[in-house]
Design a protein around this motif. Structure first.
Motif, PDB file in Angstrom:
ATOM      1  N   GLU A 294       0.778  -1.040  -0.073  1.00 17.89           N
ATOM      2  CA  GLU A 294       0.127   0.031   0.018  1.00 17.89           C
ATOM      3  C   GLU A 294       0.791   1.336   0.009  1.00 17.89           C
ATOM      4  OE1 GLU A 294      -3.202  -0.312   3.319  1.00 17.89           O
ATOM      5  OE2 GLU A 294      -4.258  -1.668   1.634  1.00 17.89           O
ATOM      6  N   HIS A 295       1.696   0.887   0.509  1.00 20.63           N
ATOM      7  CA  HIS A 295       2.815   1.914   0.988  1.00 20.63           C
ATOM      8  C   HIS A 295       4.505   1.815  -0.073  1.00 20.63           C
ATOM      9  CE1 HIS A 295       0.206   4.355   2.320  1.00 20.63           C
ATOM     10  NE2 HIS A 295       0.195   2.996   3.456  1.00 20.63           N
ATOM     11  N   PRO A 296       4.727   1.881  -0.952  1.00 21.76           N
ATOM     12  CA  PRO A 296       5.800   1.396  -2.275  1.00 21.76           C
ATOM     13  C   PRO A 296       6.755   1.629  -2.073  1.00 21.76           C
ATOM     14  CG  PRO A 296       4.042   0.636  -3.488  1.00 21.76           C
ATOM     15  CD  PRO A 296       3.309   1.728  -2.230  1.00 21.76           C
ATOM     16  N   ARG A 297       7.838   1.276  -1.361  1.00 19.06           N
ATOM     17  CA  ARG A 297       9.110   2.035  -1.137  1.00 19.06           C
ATOM     18  C   ARG A 297       9.014   2.948  -0.572  1.00 19.06           C
ATOM     19  NH1 ARG A 297      12.497  -0.159  -5.547  1.00 19.06           N
ATOM     20  NH2 ARG A 297      13.856   2.002  -4.560  1.00 19.06           N
ATOM     21  N   ASP A 309       3.248  10.997  13.601  1.00 19.47           N
ATOM     22  CA  ASP A 309       2.724  12.088  13.243  1.00 19.47           C
ATOM     23  C   ASP A 309       0.744  12.695  13.050  1.00 19.47           C
ATOM     24  OD1 ASP A 309       5.060  13.122  12.945  1.00 19.47           O
ATOM     25  OD2 ASP A 309       5.613  12.790  10.056  1.00 19.47           O
ATOM     26  N   CYS A 310       0.553  11.008  13.127  1.00 19.43           N
ATOM     27  CA  CYS A 310      -0.910  11.503  13.248  1.00 19.43           C
ATOM     28  C   CYS A 310      -1.639  11.374  12.537  1.00 19.43           C
ATOM     29  CB  CYS A 310      -1.624  12.128  14.848  1.00 19.43           C
ATOM     30  SG  CYS A 310      -0.701  11.383  15.797  1.00 19.43           S
ATOM     31  N   MET A 311      -0.906  11.729  10.875  1.00 21.24           N
ATOM     32  CA  MET A 311      -1.712  11.985  10.004  1.00 21.24           C
ATOM     33  C   MET A 311      -2.672  10.632   9.110  1.00 21.24           C
ATOM     34  SD  MET A 311       1.435  13.002   7.340  1.00 21.24           S
ATOM     35  CE  MET A 311       0.962  13.896   6.497  1.00 21.24           C
ATOM     36  N   PHE A 312      -3.678  11.156   8.549  1.00 16.76           N
ATOM     37  CA  PHE A 312      -5.243  10.383   8.488  1.00 16.76           C
ATOM     38  C   PHE A 312      -4.304   9.771   6.829  1.00 16.76           C
ATOM     39  CE2 PHE A 312      -8.328   9.130   5.621  1.00 16.76           C
ATOM     40  CZ  PHE A 312      -8.933   8.065   6.325  1.00 16.76           C
ATOM     41  N   ILE A 313      -3.809   9.000   6.499  1.00 15.20           N
ATOM     42  CA  ILE A 313      -2.690   8.057   5.460  1.00 15.20           C
ATOM     43  C   ILE A 313      -3.628   6.972   4.156  1.00 15.20           C
ATOM     44  CG2 ILE A 313      -0.894   8.540   6.335  1.00 15.20           C
ATOM     45  CD1 ILE A 313       0.151   5.607   6.227  1.00 15.20           C
ATOM     46  N   GLN A 314      -3.759   7.470   3.191  1.00 11.52           N
ATOM     47  CA  GLN A 314      -4.737   6.444   2.795  1.00 11.52           C
ATOM     48  C   GLN A 314      -3.272   5.642   1.715  1.00 11.52           C
ATOM     49  OE1 GLN A 314      -6.005   8.124  -0.915  1.00 11.52           O
ATOM     50  NE2 GLN A 314      -5.566  10.387   0.326  1.00 11.52           N
ATOM     51  N   PRO A 315      -3.893   4.539   1.040  1.00  8.55           N
ATOM     52  CA  PRO A 315      -3.661   4.012  -0.061  1.00  8.55           C
ATOM     53  C   PRO A 315      -2.581   3.434  -1.981  1.00  8.55           C
ATOM     54  CG  PRO A 315      -4.844   2.574   1.002  1.00  8.55           C
ATOM     55  CD  PRO A 315      -5.208   3.743   1.157  1.00  8.55           C
ATOM     56  N   PHE A 316      -1.897   3.982  -2.139  1.00  9.45           N
ATOM     57  CA  PHE A 316      -1.167   3.937  -2.894  1.00  9.45           C
ATOM     58  C   PHE A 316      -0.838   2.848  -3.935  1.00  9.45           C
ATOM     59  CE2 PHE A 316      -1.200   7.978  -1.096  1.00  9.45           C
ATOM     60  CZ  PHE A 316      -2.029   8.888  -1.871  1.00  9.45           C
ATOM     61  N   THR A 317      -1.351   2.314  -4.379  1.00 10.99           N
ATOM     62  CA  THR A 317      -0.741   1.104  -4.064  1.00 10.99           C
ATOM     63  C   THR A 317      -0.850   0.739  -5.888  1.00 10.99           C
ATOM     64  OG1 THR A 317      -3.258  -0.126  -5.483  1.00 10.99           O
ATOM     65  CG2 THR A 317      -2.244  -0.471  -3.212  1.00 10.99           C
ATOM     66  N   PRO A 318       0.338  -0.360  -6.392  1.00 10.09           N
ATOM     67  CA  PRO A 318       0.625  -0.526  -8.069  1.00 10.09           C
ATOM     68  C   PRO A 318      -0.077  -1.139  -8.722  1.00 10.09           C
ATOM     69  CG  PRO A 318       2.156  -1.381  -6.672  1.00 10.09           C
ATOM     70  CD  PRO A 318       1.669  -1.000  -5.718  1.00 10.09           C
ATOM     71  N   PRO A 319      -0.164  -1.316  -9.599  1.00 13.09           N
ATOM     72  CA  PRO A 319      -1.059  -2.219 -10.971  1.00 13.09           C
ATOM     73  C   PRO A 319      -0.772  -3.679 -10.750  1.00 13.09           C
ATOM     74  CG  PRO A 319       0.527  -0.846 -12.304  1.00 13.09           C
ATOM     75  CD  PRO A 319       0.380  -0.448 -11.117  1.00 13.09           C
ATOM     76  N   ARG A 320      -2.053  -4.491 -10.770  1.00 14.57           N
ATOM     77  CA  ARG A 320      -1.743  -5.865 -10.095  1.00 14.57           C
ATOM     78  C   ARG A 320      -1.914  -6.374 -11.617  1.00 14.57           C
ATOM     79  NH1 ARG A 320      -4.412  -8.189  -4.839  1.00 14.57           N
ATOM     80  NH2 ARG A 320      -3.934  -9.826  -5.835  1.00 14.57           N
ATOM     81  N   ASN A 321      -1.278  -7.428 -12.066  1.00  6.66           N
ATOM     82  CA  ASN A 321      -2.182  -8.217 -13.091  1.00  6.66           C
ATOM     83  C   ASN A 321      -1.439  -7.336 -14.584  1.00  6.66           C
ATOM     84  OD1 ASN A 321      -3.070  -9.758 -12.152  1.00  6.66           O
ATOM     85  ND2 ASN A 321      -4.684  -8.460 -11.586  1.00  6.66           N
ATOM     86  N   SER A 322      -0.550  -6.261 -14.254  1.00  6.04           N
ATOM     87  CA  SER A 322      -0.320  -6.342 -15.419  1.00  6.04           C
ATOM     88  C   SER A 322       1.395  -6.177 -15.621  1.00  6.04           C
ATOM     89  CB  SER A 322       0.545  -4.410 -14.504  1.00  6.04           C
ATOM     90  OG  SER A 322       1.514  -4.895 -13.743  1.00  6.04           O
ATOM     91  N   SER A 323       1.889  -5.489 -16.570  1.00  7.11           N
ATOM     92  CA  SER A 323       2.874  -5.946 -17.676  1.00  7.11           C
ATOM     93  C   SER A 323       4.169  -5.436 -16.921  1.00  7.11           C
ATOM     94  CB  SER A 323       3.288  -5.240 -19.118  1.00  7.11           C
ATOM     95  OG  SER A 323       3.602  -3.840 -19.461  1.00  7.11           O
ATOM     96  N   PHE A 324       5.363  -5.793 -17.053  1.00 11.15           N
ATOM     97  CA  PHE A 324       6.691  -5.091 -16.566  1.00 11.15           C
ATOM     98  C   PHE A 324       6.668  -4.139 -16.819  1.00 11.15           C
ATOM     99  CE2 PHE A 324       8.580 -10.192 -15.466  1.00 11.15           C
ATOM    100  CZ  PHE A 324       8.113  -9.044 -13.939  1.00 11.15           C
ATOM    101  N   GLU A 325       6.662  -3.282 -18.193  1.00  8.49           N
ATOM    102  CA  GLU A 325       6.981  -2.308 -18.446  1.00  8.49           C
ATOM    103  C   GLU A 325       5.103  -1.119 -17.606  1.00  8.49           C
ATOM    104  OE1 GLU A 325       5.719  -1.617 -22.670  1.00  8.49           O
ATOM    105  OE2 GLU A 325       6.588  -0.671 -23.308  1.00  8.49           O
ATOM    106  N   GLN A 326       4.492  -1.379 -17.102  1.00 11.11           N
ATOM    107  CA  GLN A 326       3.197  -0.622 -16.437  1.00 11.11           C
ATOM    108  C   GLN A 326       3.618  -0.739 -15.392  1.00 11.11           C
ATOM    109  OE1 GLN A 326       0.084  -3.384 -17.872  1.00 11.11           O
ATOM    110  NE2 GLN A 326      -0.570  -2.112 -19.336  1.00 11.11           N
TER     111      GLN A 326
END
Ligand SMILES: [Zn+2]
Length: 341
Positions: A294-297, A309-326
């Protein structure tokens, strides 16, 4: 008089990409369950990854079982192998089991498209560490096929791997497929350690060094993810070494422990009690719900933002079932921001 109130910035994707501050590692520990989850349909050619309960059938060791006079069911390879290893009359059978297992694992090939292991490697930075108990070549080979996009994290093989060899002259670990080291010396295969109670982690220089590196990383880490590892009976020594690296639970009350497993929470909590401080742990059912997915790297930074820091965080996920290029294109802004910082 005007009163000022600190309003934390909004946790947007741009904010996450730009904030690269951690030097402390995220340590990920992989057990058999991780490779099983990553390759549910086996390797490129449909060859299955064995579990302890179907190990004999999947590798095809039935004939050696009858030679060793072991009767059905063969559903506990740990117990079967321990018994064979302790019997001096079965030394030859043991040797043939060892060879058959090594050959089977060596034959496994990565599927062509991105796998969970490709996601995992891309989701960690060079400062991070993956330590695995698995012998299969998948993690090592996944590192290789992504390395032109990003430098991989450190990879440590706690029970050896069929993918690696070592040069005793340069004291380095290399691909086993490379016959000679740059210095000209022939590469020694790193053995795979079988499920017996006394594994002797010092018998191989590379494995001993990997354990020392893991202990050092555990002392420093800000996040520790245990993925598909259930600390089987014959791993008492391993759990003791992990614990020694992690240190006293009361000294580690801010760091995040995350367990990715399909087992029920009570049994997981019991297995990892010596590592967990009161409530500072989370259990995820799948890798794709984890901090890394959900928070790659940026996993350590995201945990800090939420817990400190008590921030309200949301996930940013890479595409699944994609090509290596994507997939690589999705990661590019994150990787670029790291070298810019
Ligand atoms: Zn060398």
């Amino acid at each position: 008089m005007l009163a000022y109130r600190m309003i934390p910035p909004e946790y947007t994707e741009e904010y996450e990409i730009k904030h690269v501050s951690f030097g402390r590692p995220h340590v990920v520990l992989l057990g058999a369950g991780a490779s099983y989850a990553a390759f549910p349909n086996g390797d490129k050619n449909g060859r299955k990854l064995p579990l302890l309960k179907d190990f004999v059938e999947v590798i095809g060791l039935e004939h050696l079982m009858s030679e060793a006079n072991i009767q059905l069911p063969f559903d506990d390879f740990e117990a079967i192998y321990s018994r064979i290893a302790l019997d001096p009359d079965l030394t030859s059978v043991k040797g043939r089991i060892d060879t058959a297992v090594y050959t089977y694992f060596e034959s496994l090939e990565l599927p062509e498209g991105p796998t969970l292991y490709d996601h995992l490697i891309l989701s960690l930075r060079r400062k991070d560490v993956i330590a695995t108990f698995n012998w299969d070549p998948f993690l090592w080979n996944a590192c290789h096929r992504n390395r032109s996009t990003a430098s991989p994290p450190s990879i440590l093989f706690l029970h050896g791997s069929v993918a690696i060899g070592r040069c005793d002259n340069c004291k380095i670990v290399l691909s086993r497929s490379q016959v000679h080291c740059k210095c000209g010396r022939a590469i020694e295969p790193v053995p795979i350690l079988f499920p017996v109670t006394k594994k002797n982690y010092n018998s191989d220089a590379a494995i001993a060094a990997h354990w020392r590196n893991l202990q050092r990383a555990l002392k420093e880490c800000w996040a520790f993810t245990i993925f598909g590892y259930s600390a089987p009976k014959t791993d008492v020594e391993a759990v003791a070494l992990l614990k020694e690296g992690w240190g006293r639970v009361n000294d580690r009350n801010l760091e995040e422990i995350e367990i990715i497993d399909i087992k029920n929470e009570d049994s997981l909590r019991a297995s990892w009690d010596q590592f967990i401080h009161t409530h500072h742990y989370t259990v995820k059912r799948s890798y794709f719900e984890s901090w890394l997915a959900e928070h790659p790297r940026r996993s350590c930074e995201a945990i800090w933002a939420q817990n400190m820091d008590c921030m309200f965080i949301q996930p940013f996920t890479p595409p699944r079932n994609s090509s290596f290029e994507q997939l690589h294109a999705w990661f590019k802004p994150r990787i670029d921001a790291e070298s810019a910082g």
